[in-house]
Design a protein around this motif. Structure first.
Motif, PDB file in Angstrom:
ATOM      1  N   GLY A 178      -8.914  89.408  63.935  1.00 20.78           N
ATOM      2  CA  GLY A 178      -8.046  89.067  65.059  1.00 20.78           C
ATOM      3  C   GLY A 178      -6.830  89.970  65.160  1.00 20.78           C
ATOM      4  N   THR A 179      -6.239  90.010  66.344  1.00 14.58           N
ATOM      5  CA  THR A 179      -5.136  90.942  66.624  1.00 14.58           C
ATOM      6  C   THR A 179      -3.886  90.667  65.793  1.00 14.58           C
ATOM      7  OG1 THR A 179      -4.449  89.545  68.479  1.00 14.58           O
ATOM      8  CG2 THR A 179      -5.923  91.384  68.982  1.00 14.58           C
ATOM      9  N   ASN A 250     -13.632  90.465  65.624  1.00 17.14           N
ATOM     10  CA  ASN A 250     -13.182  89.672  66.768  1.00 17.14           C
ATOM     11  C   ASN A 250     -11.908  90.222  67.405  1.00 17.14           C
ATOM     12  OD1 ASN A 250     -15.354  87.926  66.716  1.00 17.14           O
ATOM     13  ND2 ASN A 250     -14.372  86.538  65.269  1.00 17.14           N
ATOM     14  N   HIS A 251     -11.934  91.515  67.682  1.00 18.34           N
ATOM     15  CA  HIS A 251     -10.840  92.148  68.418  1.00 18.34           C
ATOM     16  C   HIS A 251     -10.828  91.675  69.868  1.00 18.34           C
ATOM     17  CE1 HIS A 251      -8.161  95.159  70.026  1.00 18.34           C
ATOM     18  NE2 HIS A 251      -9.104  95.583  70.854  1.00 18.34           N
ATOM     19  N   ASN A 252      -9.642  91.477  70.386  1.00 18.33           N
ATOM     20  CA  ASN A 252      -9.485  91.104  71.797  1.00 18.33           C
ATOM     21  C   ASN A 252      -9.366  92.393  72.614  1.00 18.33           C
ATOM     22  OD1 ASN A 252      -8.749  90.239  74.331  1.00 18.33           O
ATOM     23  ND2 ASN A 252      -6.939  89.102  73.671  1.00 18.33           N
ATOM     24  N   PRO A 253     -10.377  92.780  73.408  1.00 16.39           N
ATOM     25  CA  PRO A 253     -10.337  94.064  74.117  1.00 16.39           C
ATOM     26  C   PRO A 253      -9.270  94.135  75.208  1.00 16.39           C
ATOM     27  CG  PRO A 253     -12.227  92.769  74.829  1.00 16.39           C
ATOM     28  CD  PRO A 253     -11.624  92.040  73.669  1.00 16.39           C
ATOM     29  N   ARG A 254      -8.696  93.008  75.577  1.00 17.57           N
ATOM     30  CA  ARG A 254      -7.634  93.015  76.600  1.00 17.57           C
ATOM     31  C   ARG A 254      -6.276  93.356  75.998  1.00 17.57           C
ATOM     32  NH1 ARG A 254     -10.757  88.776  77.204  1.00 17.57           N
ATOM     33  NH2 ARG A 254      -9.277  87.337  76.235  1.00 17.57           N
ATOM     34  N   SER A 255      -6.183  93.300  74.675  1.00 17.89           N
ATOM     35  CA  SER A 255      -4.914  93.595  74.006  1.00 17.89           C
ATOM     36  C   SER A 255      -4.755  95.092  73.778  1.00 17.89           C
ATOM     37  CB  SER A 255      -4.856  92.860  72.660  1.00 17.89           C
ATOM     38  OG  SER A 255      -3.735  93.278  71.911  1.00 17.89           O
ATOM     39  N   LEU A 299     -12.175 105.334  72.168  1.00 17.50           N
ATOM     40  CA  LEU A 299     -12.802 104.057  72.510  1.00 17.50           C
ATOM     41  C   LEU A 299     -11.749 103.050  72.977  1.00 17.50           C
ATOM     42  CD1 LEU A 299     -15.182 102.065  72.567  1.00 17.50           C
ATOM     43  CD2 LEU A 299     -14.767 101.636  70.132  1.00 17.50           C
ATOM     44  N   LEU A 300     -10.646 102.975  72.258  1.00 19.00           N
ATOM     45  CA  LEU A 300      -9.599 102.030  72.623  1.00 19.00           C
ATOM     46  C   LEU A 300      -8.974 102.373  73.974  1.00 19.00           C
ATOM     47  CD1 LEU A 300      -7.784 101.513  69.189  1.00 19.00           C
ATOM     48  CD2 LEU A 300      -9.404  99.977  70.318  1.00 19.00           C
ATOM     49  N   GLN A 301      -8.829 103.664  74.248  1.00 19.08           N
ATOM     50  CA  GLN A 301      -8.285 104.073  75.555  1.00 19.08           C
ATOM     51  C   GLN A 301      -9.228 103.679  76.695  1.00 19.08           C
ATOM     52  OE1 GLN A 301      -7.708 108.203  74.668  1.00 19.08           O
ATOM     53  NE2 GLN A 301      -5.672 107.893  73.749  1.00 19.08           N
ATOM     54  N   GLN A 302     -10.545 103.771  76.438  1.00 26.65           N
ATOM     55  CA  GLN A 302     -11.511 103.336  77.451  1.00 26.65           C
ATOM     56  C   GLN A 302     -11.385 101.832  77.713  1.00 26.65           C
ATOM     57  OE1 GLN A 302     -15.508 104.404  76.383  1.00 26.65           O
ATOM     58  NE2 GLN A 302     -15.049 106.586  76.254  1.00 26.65           N
ATOM     59  N   LEU A 303     -11.234 101.056  76.644  1.00 26.86           N
ATOM     60  CA  LEU A 303     -11.111  99.610  76.799  1.00 26.86           C
ATOM     61  C   LEU A 303      -9.823  99.234  77.550  1.00 26.86           C
ATOM     62  CD1 LEU A 303     -12.237  98.406  73.244  1.00 26.86           C
ATOM     63  CD2 LEU A 303     -13.520  98.214  75.371  1.00 26.86           C
ATOM     64  N   ALA A 304      -8.770 100.044  77.324  1.00 31.81           N
ATOM     65  CA  ALA A 304      -7.468  99.733  77.944  1.00 31.81           C
ATOM     66  C   ALA A 304      -7.399 100.142  79.403  1.00 31.81           C
ATOM     67  CB  ALA A 304      -6.348 100.420  77.158  1.00 31.81           C
ATOM     68  N   SER A 305      -8.293 101.024  79.841  1.00 27.58           N
ATOM     69  CA  SER A 305      -8.218 101.537  81.214  1.00 27.58           C
ATOM     70  C   SER A 305      -8.885 100.612  82.218  1.00 27.58           C
ATOM     71  CB  SER A 305      -8.892 102.915  81.271  1.00 27.58           C
ATOM     72  OG  SER A 305     -10.250 102.825  80.906  1.00 27.58           O
TER      73      SER A 305
END
Length: 305
Positions: A178-179, A250-255, A299-305
């Motif tokens: 978790g975050t 269980n990472h929250n991709p919206r964070s 990968l994280l930048q893709q999720l954040a965009s």
């Protein structure tokens, strides 16, 4: 600190030994995991130690952690394991001890530790473990000299190199659940800093490699790794540049919290930094699932965009 156990200890865990009934129980119960601690062993259930067996001059002392009991009464006193049949009492008590731990974890959750054990099971003993490229030799690995604790240690053995047991690399795995676990005193950046210091020491690295080798060898002897070696297999040899893997459950991709933290991280000097990106769902670990720092940032930048 996790380490191999004595030759007498391993014999007593094998067929015909004083503790062989416990080994058979662990072999047949996927909710249990054995961890080697030098002069004692831990048996883990849901990431918590359900049983501690320590080597004594005249047998073995056995203990259940009373902190898992509602009333801290000291736990069951079933005696030492000194004669045939003594171990049976503790094996018979395991269902009741599990229930005590279930009640404790319902009130005080330890999700990260529980998922540590699950990851170890999937790579060591599940139906897909023979296909994975990572094997876990220990969880909750403590280095008292450095004041450091590692969630998991083990070895990486690529499938393309399985006929050569000298091609095993040391692996250190940190799980974050978790975050809320990404920052702070036990966060990602702090772990990287600590491991840079520890793994800069070649003597420490050599000692860690030997420990992983010995643990893997003994787990194989106890049939607690479901792995089919080649016909001329002798013993795995662990060497080379360490790999440090962050397993983020269980990472929250919206964070964007993780992206902000990772953007501040620089490539380590003394180990290969990797981030586990699961193959669909599950914890089976393969080299193709490991992202380096640049790939993970992307990968994280893709999720954040």
């Amino acid at each position: 600190m996790g380490s191999a156990i004595s030759s007498n200890f391993i014999k007593d865990l094998q067929n015909g030994g004083l503790l062989s009934e416990l080994t058979k129980k662990i072999q047949s119960d996927d909710t249990l995991m054995l961890a080697l601690r030098g002069h004692y062993i831990n048996v883990y259930y849901r990431g918590g130690s359900i049983l501690l067996i320590s080597e004594q001059a005249n047998g073995y002392a056995a203990k259940f952690d009373p902190n898992y009991l509602e009333e801290k009464s000291g736990g069951p006193n079933l005696g030492a394991v000194q004669a045939p049949g003594d171990c049976s009492k503790w094996v018979a008590a395991l269902p009741a001890l599990k229930e005590a731990m279930n009640s404790h974890f319902a009130a005080k959750r330890k999700s990260e530790r529980e998922f540590q054990q699950l990851a170890a099971w999937e790579n060591n003993r599940s139906v897909i473990s023979n296909d994975t490229e990572y094997f876990i030799t220990d969880i909750e690995f403590a280095d008292r000299d450095e004041g450091a604790r590692l969630d998991m240690v083990g070895l990486k053995w690529p499938s393309s190199q399985r006929k050569d047991e000298t091609r095993c690399k040391p692996v250190l795995i940190e799980m974050k659940y978790g975050t809320g676990s990404y920052d702070g005193a036990a966060g990602i950046a702090k772990h990287i800093t600590d491991l840079e210091r520890i793994l800069a020491n070649p003597v420490k690295c050599e000692s860690l490699n030997k420990t992983i080798e010995d643990q893997f060898d003994q787990l194989m002897k106890l049939e607690l790794v479901d792995f089919t070696p080649h016909k001329k297999y002798g013993r795995a040899v662990v060497s080379g540049r360490p790999e440090v893997v962050f397993l983020l459950a269980n990472h929250n991709p919206r964070s964007k919290k993780l992206l902000n933290i990772v953007n501040e991280i620089k490539e380590p000097e003394h180990f290969d930094l990797r981030f586990f990106n699961a193959s669909f769902a599950g914890y089976g670990m393969h080299d193709a699932c490991m992202l380096d720092l640049a790939e993970f940032k992307g990968l994280l930048q893709q999720l954040a965009s």
